[in-house]
Motif scaffolding. Structure first.
Motif, PDB file in Angstrom:
ATOM      1  N   GLY A 199      29.225 -21.458   5.488  1.00 49.27           N
ATOM      2  CA  GLY A 199      28.781 -21.374   6.871  1.00 49.27           C
ATOM      3  C   GLY A 199      29.227 -20.085   7.536  1.00 49.27           C
ATOM      4  O   GLY A 199      30.205 -19.458   7.115  1.00 49.27           O
ATOM      5  N   ILE A 200      28.510 -19.694   8.575  1.00 47.18           N
ATOM      6  CA  ILE A 200      28.887 -18.530   9.389  1.00 47.18           C
ATOM      7  C   ILE A 200      29.054 -18.978  10.827  1.00 47.18           C
ATOM      8  O   ILE A 200      28.126 -19.527  11.457  1.00 47.18           O
ATOM      9  CB  ILE A 200      27.822 -17.414   9.321  1.00 47.18           C
ATOM     10  CG1 ILE A 200      27.800 -16.763   7.942  1.00 47.18           C
ATOM     11  CG2 ILE A 200      28.077 -16.360  10.412  1.00 47.18           C
ATOM     12  CD1 ILE A 200      29.010 -15.903   7.604  1.00 47.18           C
ATOM     13  N   ILE A 201      30.253 -18.766  11.360  1.00 49.57           N
ATOM     14  CA  ILE A 201      30.564 -19.048  12.757  1.00 49.57           C
ATOM     15  C   ILE A 201      30.646 -17.701  13.466  1.00 49.57           C
ATOM     16  O   ILE A 201      31.503 -16.871  13.143  1.00 49.57           O
ATOM     17  CB  ILE A 201      31.893 -19.822  12.880  1.00 49.57           C
ATOM     18  CG1 ILE A 201      31.802 -21.153  12.121  1.00 49.57           C
ATOM     19  CG2 ILE A 201      32.255 -20.043  14.342  1.00 49.57           C
ATOM     20  CD1 ILE A 201      33.150 -21.838  11.930  1.00 49.57           C
ATOM     21  N   ALA A 202      29.744 -17.469  14.400  1.00 49.64           N
ATOM     22  CA  ALA A 202      29.654 -16.170  15.074  1.00 49.64           C
ATOM     23  C   ALA A 202      30.504 -16.177  16.333  1.00 49.64           C
ATOM     24  O   ALA A 202      30.257 -16.966  17.257  1.00 49.64           O
ATOM     25  CB  ALA A 202      28.208 -15.853  15.417  1.00 49.64           C
ATOM     26  N   ARG A 203      31.507 -15.298  16.364  1.00 57.68           N
ATOM     27  CA  ARG A 203      32.375 -15.234  17.536  1.00 57.68           C
ATOM     28  C   ARG A 203      32.157 -13.925  18.294  1.00 57.68           C
ATOM     29  O   ARG A 203      31.483 -13.022  17.829  1.00 57.68           O
ATOM     30  CB  ARG A 203      33.830 -15.419  17.155  1.00 57.68           C
ATOM     31  CG  ARG A 203      34.526 -14.211  16.550  1.00 57.68           C
ATOM     32  CD  ARG A 203      36.039 -14.470  16.431  1.00 57.68           C
ATOM     33  NE  ARG A 203      36.743 -13.308  15.943  1.00 57.68           N
ATOM     34  CZ  ARG A 203      36.883 -12.983  14.668  1.00 57.68           C
ATOM     35  NH1 ARG A 203      36.326 -13.725  13.733  1.00 57.68           N
ATOM     36  NH2 ARG A 203      37.574 -11.901  14.309  1.00 57.68           N
ATOM     37  N   VAL A 204      32.775 -13.840  19.486  1.00 56.15           N
ATOM     38  CA  VAL A 204      32.611 -12.705  20.399  1.00 56.15           C
ATOM     39  C   VAL A 204      31.113 -12.416  20.592  1.00 56.15           C
ATOM     40  O   VAL A 204      30.678 -11.262  20.520  1.00 56.15           O
ATOM     41  CB  VAL A 204      33.375 -11.447  19.913  1.00 56.15           C
ATOM     42  CG1 VAL A 204      33.511 -10.408  21.024  1.00 56.15           C
ATOM     43  CG2 VAL A 204      34.763 -11.807  19.395  1.00 56.15           C
ATOM     44  N   PRO A 205      30.310 -13.451  20.817  1.00 52.20           N
ATOM     45  CA  PRO A 205      28.856 -13.266  20.837  1.00 52.20           C
ATOM     46  C   PRO A 205      28.339 -12.459  22.015  1.00 52.20           C
ATOM     47  O   PRO A 205      27.244 -11.903  21.942  1.00 52.20           O
ATOM     48  CB  PRO A 205      28.329 -14.699  20.888  1.00 52.20           C
ATOM     49  CG  PRO A 205      29.414 -15.468  21.573  1.00 52.20           C
ATOM     50  CD  PRO A 205      30.678 -14.858  21.054  1.00 52.20           C
ATOM     51  N   LEU A 206      29.136 -12.391  23.080  1.00 50.97           N
ATOM     52  CA  LEU A 206      28.700 -11.652  24.264  1.00 50.97           C
ATOM     53  C   LEU A 206      29.503 -10.374  24.459  1.00 50.97           C
ATOM     54  O   LEU A 206      29.505  -9.793  25.543  1.00 50.97           O
ATOM     55  CB  LEU A 206      28.802 -12.552  25.508  1.00 50.97           C
ATOM     56  CG  LEU A 206      28.017 -13.863  25.411  1.00 50.97           C
ATOM     57  CD1 LEU A 206      28.212 -14.707  26.672  1.00 50.97           C
ATOM     58  CD2 LEU A 206      26.529 -13.598  25.176  1.00 50.97           C
ATOM     59  N   ALA A 207      30.162  -9.938  23.389  1.00 55.18           N
ATOM     60  CA  ALA A 207      30.966  -8.703  23.439  1.00 55.18           C
ATOM     61  C   ALA A 207      31.927  -8.722  24.622  1.00 55.18           C
ATOM     62  O   ALA A 207      31.994  -7.782  25.421  1.00 55.18           O
ATOM     63  CB  ALA A 207      30.068  -7.466  23.480  1.00 55.18           C
ATOM     64  N   ILE A 276      21.535 -16.930  17.054  1.00 55.41           N
ATOM     65  CA  ILE A 276      21.112 -18.206  16.458  1.00 55.41           C
ATOM     66  C   ILE A 276      20.035 -17.995  15.401  1.00 55.41           C
ATOM     67  O   ILE A 276      20.008 -18.684  14.379  1.00 55.41           O
ATOM     68  CB  ILE A 276      20.592 -19.160  17.562  1.00 55.41           C
ATOM     69  CG1 ILE A 276      21.736 -19.625  18.459  1.00 55.41           C
ATOM     70  CG2 ILE A 276      19.871 -20.361  16.953  1.00 55.41           C
ATOM     71  CD1 ILE A 276      21.255 -20.305  19.735  1.00 55.41           C
ATOM     72  N   GLN A 277      19.140 -17.049  15.637  1.00 57.23           N
ATOM     73  CA  GLN A 277      18.025 -16.910  14.704  1.00 57.23           C
ATOM     74  C   GLN A 277      18.274 -15.937  13.558  1.00 57.23           C
ATOM     75  O   GLN A 277      17.368 -15.657  12.770  1.00 57.23           O
ATOM     76  CB  GLN A 277      16.742 -16.551  15.452  1.00 57.23           C
ATOM     77  CG  GLN A 277      16.666 -15.181  16.074  1.00 57.23           C
ATOM     78  CD  GLN A 277      15.438 -15.065  16.980  1.00 57.23           C
ATOM     79  OE1 GLN A 277      15.413 -15.610  18.081  1.00 57.23           O
ATOM     80  NE2 GLN A 277      14.406 -14.375  16.504  1.00 57.23           N
ATOM     81  N   GLN A 278      19.515 -15.455  13.436  1.00 57.83           N
ATOM     82  CA  GLN A 278      19.839 -14.636  12.272  1.00 57.83           C
ATOM     83  C   GLN A 278      20.023 -15.551  11.053  1.00 57.83           C
ATOM     84  O   GLN A 278      20.815 -16.493  11.098  1.00 57.83           O
ATOM     85  CB  GLN A 278      21.108 -13.820  12.515  1.00 57.83           C
ATOM     86  CG  GLN A 278      21.012 -12.860  13.674  1.00 57.83           C
ATOM     87  CD  GLN A 278      19.821 -11.921  13.587  1.00 57.83           C
ATOM     88  OE1 GLN A 278      19.537 -11.351  12.533  1.00 57.83           O
ATOM     89  NE2 GLN A 278      19.110 -11.767  14.690  1.00 57.83           N
ATOM     90  N   PRO A 279      19.316 -15.317   9.963  1.00 57.66           N
ATOM     91  CA  PRO A 279      19.405 -16.188   8.791  1.00 57.66           C
ATOM     92  C   PRO A 279      20.836 -16.298   8.270  1.00 57.66           C
ATOM     93  O   PRO A 279      21.490 -15.286   8.010  1.00 57.66           O
ATOM     94  CB  PRO A 279      18.498 -15.500   7.766  1.00 57.66           C
ATOM     95  CG  PRO A 279      17.546 -14.691   8.593  1.00 57.66           C
ATOM     96  CD  PRO A 279      18.335 -14.228   9.768  1.00 57.66           C
ATOM     97  N   GLY A 280      21.306 -17.518   8.146  1.00 58.27           N
ATOM     98  CA  GLY A 280      22.654 -17.756   7.642  1.00 58.27           C
ATOM     99  C   GLY A 280      23.653 -18.173   8.695  1.00 58.27           C
ATOM    100  O   GLY A 280      24.730 -18.686   8.369  1.00 58.27           O
ATOM    101  N   VAL A 281      23.343 -17.974   9.969  1.00 56.65           N
ATOM    102  CA  VAL A 281      24.269 -18.369  11.035  1.00 56.65           C
ATOM    103  C   VAL A 281      24.263 -19.892  11.186  1.00 56.65           C
ATOM    104  O   VAL A 281      23.203 -20.517  11.268  1.00 56.65           O
ATOM    105  CB  VAL A 281      23.896 -17.697  12.378  1.00 56.65           C
ATOM    106  CG1 VAL A 281      24.684 -18.326  13.537  1.00 56.65           C
ATOM    107  CG2 VAL A 281      24.169 -16.209  12.308  1.00 56.65           C
ATOM    108  N   THR A 282      25.452 -20.477  11.226  1.00 56.12           N
ATOM    109  CA  THR A 282      25.585 -21.921  11.446  1.00 56.12           C
ATOM    110  C   THR A 282      25.659 -22.224  12.937  1.00 56.12           C
ATOM    111  O   THR A 282      24.891 -23.027  13.466  1.00 56.12           O
ATOM    112  CB  THR A 282      26.852 -22.457  10.763  1.00 56.12           C
ATOM    113  OG1 THR A 282      26.836 -22.110   9.382  1.00 56.12           O
ATOM    114  CG2 THR A 282      26.953 -23.963  10.925  1.00 56.12           C
ATOM    115  N   THR A 283      26.599 -21.577  13.604  1.00 54.91           N
ATOM    116  CA  THR A 283      26.805 -21.831  15.022  1.00 54.91           C
ATOM    117  C   THR A 283      27.395 -20.590  15.674  1.00 54.91           C
ATOM    118  O   THR A 283      28.018 -19.760  15.008  1.00 54.91           O
ATOM    119  CB  THR A 283      27.739 -23.046  15.241  1.00 54.91           C
ATOM    120  OG1 THR A 283      27.808 -23.383  16.639  1.00 54.91           O
ATOM    121  CG2 THR A 283      29.136 -22.786  14.728  1.00 54.91           C
TER     122      THR A 283
END
Length: 330
Positions: A199-207, A276-283
């Motif tokens: 899984g990929i958890i994307a952090r600091v999403p809003l810089a 969200i729509q980047q392939p591979g991102v979980t949350t």
């Protein structure tokens, strides 16, 4: 309660909402947040369909975990998967990443959260050599066998660290900085994670707020806000604050990004939708300090996918304004 799209957190097999809630701000480093306000934010997130909270033992030295534990005890109907992290309360030395310390750190988090077994424990951006240590993964496997934790993962600063961890069969997910101002993970990390079932958890999403469009060159952050005291990496990795971008450069890029926002959406929601729509991102795990922010973040999941023209424009903006300053570093 709103229903939100769910995706599997890599090798855990558990489904979580595509927009989660980062809770660093409920502990410290973003200014003061009262317990009442914290509970209101958690409630707004859950009502918006969020089923994933991300915390750490170091956020407020345990305050964030404790608030989440108390909230979930009171809100028995909330089915929330809680990911925490360990390691940053100790001196950052590879020799500290051993089984006895892991047990002690996990037992403290279990107590803070009020659970017998932690859903997911992430190594919290440890020294780079830790990601390649066989003994570290053996210790993590032991924690799973002892039912202290259900699964383990890593949080990383660099793409190289992510790739090292993805190669390990027990790593459930990788948490990494990913946003329209930080595109490097798209090149190798996300494809490798997808191929491995990680899984990929994307952090600091809003810089750190730059992508909300709310800040100007005259904005003053509180003294206890990391956007003041870690502007240049004085306290921890510079990449965690404004994605490592020079503030004025980031403001200029954010002003351009505003021109890509579709009708009916905010800048923040557009950035979240992009992730969200980047392939591979979980949350994706934006933080929220108010009920309005929590609801707005959750609503990003319901936006239609951004068109290819917008995705291309994000790439062009990054390449022109930001690539030279960040791409080689993380």
């Amino acid at each position: 309660m709103i229903s939100m799209e769910q995706r599997v957190v890599g090798r855990t097999g558990q489904e979580v909402s595509v927009v989660g809630l980062g809770t660093w701000q409920l502990g410290a480093d973003w200014g003061e947040v009262t317990e009442t306000d914290a509970f209101a934010v958690l409630d707004a997130a859950v009502e918006s369909g969020v089923t994933f909270f991300d915390t750490a033992d170091v956020y407020g030295d345990g305050r964030s975990e404790q608030l989440i534990g108390r909230y979930l005890k009171e809100r028995a109907d909330a089915r929330v998967f809680v990911a925490t992290k360990m390691g940053r309360r100790a001196e950052q030395l590879p020799e500290n990443y051993v089984l006895d310390n892991f047990r002690a750190w996990n037992d403290r988090s279990r107590s803070n959260l009020g659970v017998d077994t932690l859903d997911l424990v992430q190594l919290h951006c440890p020294p780079t050599s830790v990601y390649a240590s066989d003994a570290v993964y053996d210790a993590l496997d032991t924690l799973v066998a002892e039912k202290r934790i259900a699964a383990y993962a890593v949080s990383v600063e660099t793409c190289a660290e992510a790739l090292t961890a993805i190669a390990r069969p027990g790593v459930a997910s990788v948490q990494i900085i990913l946003n329209p101002f930080r595109l490097k993970p798209l090149e190798e990390v996300l494809p490798a994670a997808r191929a491995a079932g990680v899984g990929i958890i994307a952090r600091v999403p809003l810089a750190s707020g730059l992508l909300t469009g709310k800040y100007t060159k005259d904005t003053v952050f509180a003294a206890n806000d990391h956007r003041t005291y870690n502007r240049h990496g004085e306290a921890f990795d510079q990449g965690e604050t404004f994605s490592g971008i020079d503030y004025e450069t980031g403001l200029a890029a954010a002003a351009e990004f505003a021109g890509l926002v579709p009708e009916g959406a905010t800048q923040a929601q557009t950035a979240l939708r992009w992730i969200i729509q980047q392939p591979g991102v979980t949350t994706v795990i934006p933080g929220a300090r108010s009920v309005e922010q929590a609801r707005g973040n959750g609503a990003a999941a319901a936006l239609p996918p951004l068109p290819q023209a917008t995705l291309d424009a994000v790439r062009e903006l990054y390449d022109r304004r930001l690539r030279a300053s960040v791409h080689h570093r993380w």
